[in-house]
Structure formats: structure tokens, C-alpha cells
Design an enzyme around this catalytic site. Structure first.
Site, mmCIF file in Angstrom:
data_model
loop_
_atom_site.group_PDB
_atom_site.id
_atom_site.type_symbol
_atom_site.label_atom_id
_atom_site.label_comp_id
_atom_site.label_asym_id
_atom_site.label_seq_id
_atom_site.Cartn_x
_atom_site.Cartn_y
_atom_site.Cartn_z
ATOM 1 N N ALA A 87 0.821 -1.211 0.000
ATOM 2 C CA ALA A 87 0.000 0.000 0.000
ATOM 3 C C ALA A 87 0.852 1.257 0.000
ATOM 4 O O ALA A 87 0.464 2.284 0.546
ATOM 5 C CB ALA A 87 -0.915 -0.010 1.220
ATOM 6 N N ALA A 88 2.034 1.170 -0.620
ATOM 7 C CA ALA A 88 2.945 2.311 -0.556
ATOM 8 C C ALA A 88 3.116 3.019 -1.896
ATOM 9 O O ALA A 88 3.880 3.968 -2.005
ATOM 10 C CB ALA A 88 4.305 1.848 -0.044
ATOM 11 N N ASN A 101 -1.710 -11.681 -14.257
ATOM 12 C CA ASN A 101 -1.323 -11.799 -12.849
ATOM 13 C C ASN A 101 -2.235 -10.892 -12.034
ATOM 14 O O ASN A 101 -2.276 -9.680 -12.249
ATOM 15 C CB ASN A 101 0.139 -11.362 -12.711
ATOM 16 C CG ASN A 101 0.529 -11.121 -11.259
ATOM 17 O OD1 ASN A 101 0.036 -11.810 -10.370
ATOM 18 N ND2 ASN A 101 1.407 -10.154 -11.040
ATOM 19 N N ARG A 136 -2.215 7.587 -11.040
ATOM 20 C CA ARG A 136 -3.321 7.578 -11.994
ATOM 21 C C ARG A 136 -4.655 7.982 -11.356
ATOM 22 O O ARG A 136 -5.616 8.288 -12.046
ATOM 23 C CB ARG A 136 -3.431 6.188 -12.645
ATOM 24 C CG ARG A 136 -2.265 5.871 -13.561
ATOM 25 C CD ARG A 136 -2.182 4.396 -13.909
ATOM 26 N NE ARG A 136 -1.529 3.613 -12.850
ATOM 27 C CZ ARG A 136 -1.276 2.306 -12.939
ATOM 28 N NH1 ARG A 136 -1.616 1.633 -14.023
ATOM 29 N NH2 ARG A 136 -0.681 1.667 -11.946
ATOM 30 N N TYR A 165 -30.450 28.347 21.415
ATOM 31 C CA TYR A 165 -29.159 28.985 21.118
ATOM 32 C C TYR A 165 -29.295 30.490 21.232
ATOM 33 O O TYR A 165 -30.220 31.079 20.647
ATOM 34 C CB TYR A 165 -28.773 28.576 19.688
ATOM 35 C CG TYR A 165 -27.397 28.973 19.241
ATOM 36 C CD1 TYR A 165 -26.280 28.718 20.038
ATOM 37 C CD2 TYR A 165 -27.192 29.581 18.010
ATOM 38 C CE1 TYR A 165 -25.014 29.063 19.613
ATOM 39 C CE2 TYR A 165 -25.926 29.923 17.570
ATOM 40 C CZ TYR A 165 -24.839 29.669 18.376
ATOM 41 O OH TYR A 165 -23.583 30.005 17.950
ATOM 42 N N ARG A 171 -30.335 14.531 13.478
ATOM 43 C CA ARG A 171 -28.890 14.819 13.574
ATOM 44 C C ARG A 171 -28.259 14.070 14.746
ATOM 45 O O ARG A 171 -28.966 13.467 15.549
ATOM 46 C CB ARG A 171 -28.714 16.331 13.667
ATOM 47 C CG ARG A 171 -29.112 17.023 12.350
ATOM 48 C CD ARG A 171 -29.250 18.515 12.522
ATOM 49 N NE ARG A 171 -28.052 19.087 13.096
ATOM 50 C CZ ARG A 171 -28.004 20.287 13.700
ATOM 51 N NH1 ARG A 171 -29.104 21.028 13.789
ATOM 52 N NH2 ARG A 171 -26.877 20.730 14.213
ATOM 53 N N GLN A 198 8.017 1.960 3.418
ATOM 54 C CA GLN A 198 8.848 1.967 2.209
ATOM 55 C C GLN A 198 9.130 3.440 1.909
ATOM 56 O O GLN A 198 8.240 4.161 1.456
ATOM 57 C CB GLN A 198 8.096 1.319 1.039
ATOM 58 C CG GLN A 198 8.944 1.197 -0.210
ATOM 59 C CD GLN A 198 8.150 0.764 -1.432
ATOM 60 O OE1 GLN A 198 6.932 0.929 -1.483
ATOM 61 N NE2 GLN A 198 8.840 0.219 -2.418
ATOM 62 N N GLY A 222 0.218 -7.549 -15.596
ATOM 63 C CA GLY A 222 1.306 -8.443 -15.939
ATOM 64 C C GLY A 222 0.737 -9.706 -16.575
ATOM 65 O O GLY A 222 -0.322 -10.190 -16.177
ATOM 66 N N GLU A 281 5.595 -7.797 -17.153
ATOM 67 C CA GLU A 281 4.783 -6.598 -16.965
ATOM 68 C C GLU A 281 4.312 -6.037 -18.307
ATOM 69 O O GLU A 281 5.020 -6.145 -19.311
ATOM 70 C CB GLU A 281 5.589 -5.538 -16.210
ATOM 71 C CG GLU A 281 5.722 -5.826 -14.736
ATOM 72 C CD GLU A 281 4.383 -6.141 -14.095
ATOM 73 O OE1 GLU A 281 3.548 -5.232 -13.994
ATOM 74 O OE2 GLU A 281 4.162 -7.303 -13.706
HETATM 75 C C1 UD1 Z 1 0.954 -5.015 -10.333
HETATM 76 C C2 UD1 Z 1 1.760 -6.196 -10.867
HETATM 77 C C3 UD1 Z 1 1.077 -6.724 -12.131
HETATM 78 C C4 UD1 Z 1 -0.337 -7.139 -11.798
HETATM 79 C C5 UD1 Z 1 -1.096 -6.004 -11.126
HETATM 80 C C6 UD1 Z 1 -2.427 -6.521 -10.583
HETATM 81 C C7 UD1 Z 1 4.106 -5.753 -10.318
HETATM 82 C C8 UD1 Z 1 5.429 -5.306 -10.822
HETATM 83 N N1 UD1 Z 1 3.095 -5.750 -11.187
HETATM 84 O O1 UD1 Z 1 0.963 -3.991 -11.327
HETATM 85 O O2 UD1 Z 1 1.773 -7.834 -12.620
HETATM 86 O O3 UD1 Z 1 -1.009 -7.540 -12.967
HETATM 87 O O4 UD1 Z 1 -0.370 -5.461 -10.017
HETATM 88 O O5 UD1 Z 1 -3.227 -5.494 -10.074
HETATM 89 O O6 UD1 Z 1 4.015 -6.143 -9.162
HETATM 90 N N2 UD1 Z 1 3.205 -0.555 -4.335
HETATM 91 C C9 UD1 Z 1 4.036 -0.322 -3.266
HETATM 92 N N3 UD1 Z 1 5.291 0.169 -3.489
HETATM 93 C C10 UD1 Z 1 5.774 0.399 -4.721
HETATM 94 C C11 UD1 Z 1 4.918 0.158 -5.834
HETATM 95 C C12 UD1 Z 1 3.642 -0.331 -5.607
HETATM 96 O O7 UD1 Z 1 3.651 -0.523 -2.111
HETATM 97 O O8 UD1 Z 1 6.919 0.831 -4.831
HETATM 98 C C13 UD1 Z 1 1.855 -1.067 -4.086
HETATM 99 C C14 UD1 Z 1 0.766 -0.147 -4.571
HETATM 100 O O9 UD1 Z 1 0.351 0.718 -3.528
HETATM 101 C C15 UD1 Z 1 -0.353 -1.092 -4.984
HETATM 102 C C16 UD1 Z 1 0.379 -2.360 -5.333
HETATM 103 O O10 UD1 Z 1 1.666 -2.262 -4.788
HETATM 104 O O11 UD1 Z 1 -1.235 -1.361 -3.923
HETATM 105 C C17 UD1 Z 1 0.470 -2.575 -6.843
HETATM 106 O O12 UD1 Z 1 1.141 -1.474 -7.412
HETATM 107 P P1 UD1 Z 1 0.710 -0.864 -8.805
HETATM 108 O O13 UD1 Z 1 1.626 0.237 -9.147
HETATM 109 O O14 UD1 Z 1 -0.729 -0.605 -8.811
HETATM 110 O O15 UD1 Z 1 1.066 -2.123 -9.733
HETATM 111 P P2 UD1 Z 1 0.418 -2.468 -11.121
HETATM 112 O O16 UD1 Z 1 1.033 -1.632 -12.170
HETATM 113 O O17 UD1 Z 1 -1.052 -2.470 -11.028
HETATM 114 CA CA CA Z 2 -2.553 -1.903 -9.430
#
Ligand code: UD1
Ligand code: CA
Length: 475
Positions: free
Chosen positions: A13-14, A173, A19, A390, A336, A76, A143, A158
Site C-alpha cells: 500500500a505504498a 497476474n 493515476r 441557542y 442529527r 517503504q 502483468g 509486466e
Molecule cells: C501489479 C503487478 C502486475 C499485476 C497487477 C495486478 C508488479 C510489478 N506488477 O501492477 O503484474 O497484474 O499489479 O493489479 O508487481 N506498491 C508499493 N510500493 C511500490 C509500488 C507499488 O507498495 O513501490 C503497491 C501499490 O500501492 C499497490 C500495489 O503495490 O497497492 C500494486 O502497485 P501498482 O503500481 O498498482 O502495480 P500495477 O502496475 O497495477
Molecule cells: Ca494496481
């Protein structure tokens, strides 16, 4: 007897969530009243994960505040990719054996059932990793799962790194994986950022484990909707629609009638009793609990509100209110925070109630404001009654005893107490306490002037004629 393997989870979640074009961290965007990442965490817990580490980065304090002690946290510092994100959890999970599930915080529709199926397949297959995949019509952005001639998973490529052949693959994936915990952290040490995005991809771990001689199992979800990753607002709306449908079907399965599911909005944690009927245009928001045999809607917006059994609520907005059994509320009531309504109470049209208790069998049927008041039972509040609570700076309380009758258009200027069974005459402005069983009248006495109407009319007519002749001269 086989010792059950310890199940752990890492929730990613980092990411920046660029987008989304939002100041709110992506994983905190709500889907049916609950942050996306909270949905994921819920599924992870339900699937039996003993520890859950959420990797946070962008908006870390907000994410941590939203989830509280439902998880452990790893920071992270820079979003260098999903593989890099998982590495940050290593200090917390290093000594652990067993299986680690990695899921993305932006796939709110994933279910505990699917995660359990992944864990089961992982155990039965003895694989080094098990990935969640789906067949989709439009794989863009995801991916791709590359299999060898024998159909074994080879690697994940990817979207941005795909050649034309890989791009055509429609098995994607889903972003959820089971790993042998120790092998995961060992493999992460071999990651490089040598790819189109210059990131450390978690997905490369799959190829690494294969090259080390491990096998990779794939659990293909029968329901591709579940793995919907939310990267932008359009996907958020889609996830919302799917989740909403799932929630409504759940209530219907429990014996709730949803008259028009396309126009009914119920948050994830709302509870509704059997044989309650929900009419369209109704939003039941987080923290709302509805009893059985109720009629809710059309047109209700209830948040953090409790409704007893057998109560009807129509065209009403309520927030932080408690409504008892067998009540009738609305149309067009506004309740309320701090409103507590007893049983068999009638709250009618254009009535606003705030921070007040209304006792059993009382009635506030039309056009009233009741604020900061304690109203007893069997009280009748006439049309247009207002508590003046009031003074521009301070709030004051009004108390009305059991069985009191407040006539129409009465102003109760707080602080003021009306005794039990007292009677306040219509049109009164009450500034002093009224004793038990007393009658209060506080208005000018009426004066009648016999036959005077004709004189008044003649006077009005002559004024009108005068005004007309004046405007003719000026023309
Ligand atoms: C990722 C997968 C892709 C898959 C897709 C499914 C990778 C490289 N790719 O792509 O194969 O099809 O999810 O939804 O894993 N995040 C971090 N730190 C980072 C980058 C991302 O915590 O440095 C977290 C994001 O907050 C998010 C998750 O990882 O919750 C996925 O990251 P995102 O950038 O959305 O990956 P996708 O491009 O969707
Ligand atoms: Ca994603």
C-alpha cells in the site's frame, strides 16, 4: 499429526497511485464506505493470516491512522517497485517459517475464499510460489502469465515490458501470491530494476524461483471481477459497482427485500434484519444497523444510525441517530447526531431533531425543531413547535415531562422545563418553567371589534384609488 503452517500476509500500500490524481492515498479511497485496503485486510484476516504487515509509503500516517492496530506496518521510504515494497517487511517477518501471502492494497474485491483456495493449492502442490491468475478479455495494464509448452508457469511479464507475443496473452497476474516465507526473502535479494519502469518488480521473483528449480502453481479465479485492480477513478467506479452488487446479494440471501438493487446503496458493514424492505434511492452508510420487519425508503440517507424492529423510515436523512421499535419517521425528517428516539414514536414531515431524547409513544408530527431537549413519553408536540436553544453563543436545554401537551407554534426558550402532564397553549412563547399539571399561556389576549371589517375594507380601497390617480398624473 501435521502441524498447520503459519499464514502471514504482506499488503502492498505504498505506491504513489498517480493515476488516481488525488491528494488522498489511493488505498484509502473508499469502496462502499470502507477504504480499499481495509477490504483487503478483512479478507486476509478471514482467510486465517495470523500476522498482516501493511507496507506504507505515500500518505503513511493517514493509512496507519485509518487501519490502526488492525495491522503491523513497514515503511517503504521511496516507491521503488512492488518487490522493493515486500523487502521492507523483511525485518518484521525474517524469523518466521510458513507461508506468506502478498496482496495489493488496491484490489478491494478479493475474497477470503479465494485466498484460502490459494493457500490450499500452495500446500497441496508443494510449490515455491502460488500465483493468482485470471483470464480476461482486456489484459491491458496487467502483468501477463507466461507458461511453457507443458503449461507450467515460467514467469510474469509486466505490461510495459511485453513483446507482441506476450502482449496477446490473456491470462493475467492478479497481484496476489503465496510464497514460502524464507524462499521469498532469499529470492528478493536477486532482484534488479532492469526493466521499462526501472523498478524492483515482485513479479520477477517468480522467474527467479523457477530458475532455482522451484515450481510455481497458479490458481485461476473463476470470477475475474474479484481481482479488479483499482488504478484510476474509472476502475474505482467499477469496483464500487461490483462490491455494491455483492453486498446487496448478501442481504437478499439473509432475507432482506431490496426492491431495486440498481438504485440502492449499502455500505460494507451495514447490518439489516430479516423481512425488512429497502426501497430505492436509499443510502445506508457505515455504522448503520437496521432491525427486522422495517420499511426503509424510498429516499433515505442513514449514516451511523440504528433502527429497531418494525419501524418505517421514509425520505429521511439521519446521522448518528438511534430510532426505536415500531416508529414512523418521515417523510422529510432530519435526525442529527445525538438523537435518541424511543419506541412507537411518530416523527413527521419537516421535523429536525438534534441531540435530543424522545420518549416512547411521543409524537412530533410536523414542522418542528427539537434541539438539546429531553422529551418524556406520551408527549404531543404540536405543529411548528420550536426549541429556541441557542443565544448566538451558548446552547441551552429544554425538558418536557411525560404526558405534556405542547400546542401548535409554541416557542420554548431554553433553558426551560415543562412539567409532567402540563399544557402549553398554542402560540405561546415560553420563557419560564411550567409546573406539573399546569396550563401555560403566553400570548396577547385576543380583541374582537364587531362589524369593523367593513370600515377597514373601505379604508384600504380609498388608499388604493388615491395611489392610482397619483400615478396617472405622473404619467
Ligand atoms: C501489479 C503487478 C502486475 C499485476 C497487477 C495486478 C508488479 C510489478 N506488477 O501492477 O503484474 O497484474 O499489479 O493489479 O508487481 N506498491 C508499493 N510500493 C511500490 C509500488 C507499488 O507498495 O513501490 C503497491 C501499490 O500501492 C499497490 C500495489 O503495490 O497497492 C500494486 O502497485 P501498482 O503500481 O498498482 O502495480 P500495477 O502496475 O497495477
Ligand atoms: Ca494496481
Amino acid at each position: 499429526m501435521v502441524r498447520p503452517v503459519k499464514k502471514l500476509a504482506i499488503v502492498l500500500a505504498a505506491g504513489l497511485g498517480k493515476r488516481m490524481k488525488s491528494r488522498l492515498p489511493k488505498v484509502l479511497h473508499p469502496v462502499c464506505g470502507k477504504p480499499m485496503v481495509a477490504h483487503v485486510l478483512h479478507a486476509v484476516r478471514e482467510a486465517g493470516c495470523e500476522r498482516a504487515v501493511v507496507v506504507i509509503g505515500r500518505g503513511a500516517p493517514e493509512v496507519q491512522a485509518a487501519l490502526g492496530d488492525a495491522a503491523e506496518y513497514a515503511l517503504q521510504p521511496e516507491p521503488l517497485g512492488t518487490g522493493h515494497a515486500v523487502m521492507q517487511a523483511e525485518p518484521l517477518l525474517a524469523g518466521e517459517d510458513g507461508v506468506t501471502l502478498v496482496v495489493c492494497g488496491d484490489t478491494p474485491l478479493i475474497t477470503a475464499r479465494t485466498i484460502e483456495a490459494m493457500f490450499d493449492l500452495h500446500r497441496e502442490s508443494g510449490a515455491a510460489a502460488t500465483i493468482l491468475t485470471a483470464h480476461v478479455n482486456d489484459p491491458a495494464g496487467y502483468g501477463r502469465v507466461v507458461r511453457d509448452a507443458a503449461g507450467t508457469v515460467e514467469r510474469i511479464v509486466e505490461d510495459k515490458d511485453c513483446g507482441p507475443e506476450e502482449r496477446a496473452i490473456r491470462e493475467i497476474n492478479a497481484g496476489a501470491y503465496c510464497f514460502d516465507t524464507r524462499r521469498l526473502f532469499a529470492a528478493l535479494k536477486n532482484l534488479t530494476a532492469d526493466n521499462a519502469q526501472g523498478e524492483y518488480y515482485l513479479t520477477d521473483v517468480i522467474g527467479i524461483l523457477r530458475r532455482e528449480g522451484g515450481t510455481v502453481a497458479a490458481y485461476r479465479t473463476p470470477d475475474p471481477d474479484e481481482i479488479e485492480g483499482v488504478n484510476d477513478r474509472a476502475a474505482l467506479a467499477k469496483a464500487q459497482r461490483l462490491m455494491r452488487r455483492r453486498i446487496l446479494l448478501g442481504h437478499m440471501a439473509n432475507g432482506v427485500t431490496v426492491v431495486d438493487p440498481d438504485h440502492t446503496y449499502i455500505d460494507a458493514d451495514v447490518k439489516i434484519g430479516e423481512d425488512t424492505v429497502i426501497y430505492p434511492g436509499t443510502h445506508l452508510k457505515s455504522g448503520t444497523v437496521i432491525g427486522r420487519d422495517c420499511t426503509i425508503g424510498p429516499g433515505c440517507d442513514l449514516a451511523g444510525t440504528a433502527v429497531g424492529d418494525g419501524t418505517t423510515v421514509r425520505y429521511t436523512v439521519a446521522e448518528g441517530a438511534v430510532i426505536g421499535n415500531a416508529c414512523n419517521v418521515g417523510p422529510f425528517a432530519y435526525l442529527r447526531p445525538g438523537t435518541r428516539i424511543g419506541d412507537h414514536v411518530r416523527v413527521g414531515d419537516f421535523v429536525e431533531i438534534k441531540n435530543s431524547v424522545i420518549g416512547d409513544h411521543s409524537k412530533v408530527p410536523h414542522l418542528s425543531y427539537v434541539g438539546d431537549a429531553a422529551v418524556g413519553s406520551r408527549v404531543n408536540i404540536g405543529c411548528g413547535v420550536i426549541t429556541a436553544n441557542y443565544d448566538g453563543h451558548n446552547k441551552f436545554r429544554t425538558e418536557i415531562g411525560d404526558g405534556a401537551f405542547i400546542g401548535s407554534n409554541v416557542n420554548l426558550v431554553a433553558p426551560v422545563k415543562i412539567g409532567r402532564d402540563a399544557y402549553v397553549v398554542a402560540g405561546s412563547t415560553i420563557t419560564h418553567d411550567v409546573g406539573e399539571g399546569d396550563v401555560a399561556i403566553a400570548r396577547e389576549r385576543q380583541v374582537n371589534k364587531p362589524g369593523y371589517a367593513e370600515k377597514l375594507r373601505a379604508r384600504a380601497l380609498s388608499r388604493k384609488n388615491q395611489a392610482n390617480s397619483q400615478s396617472n398624473i405622473n404619467r
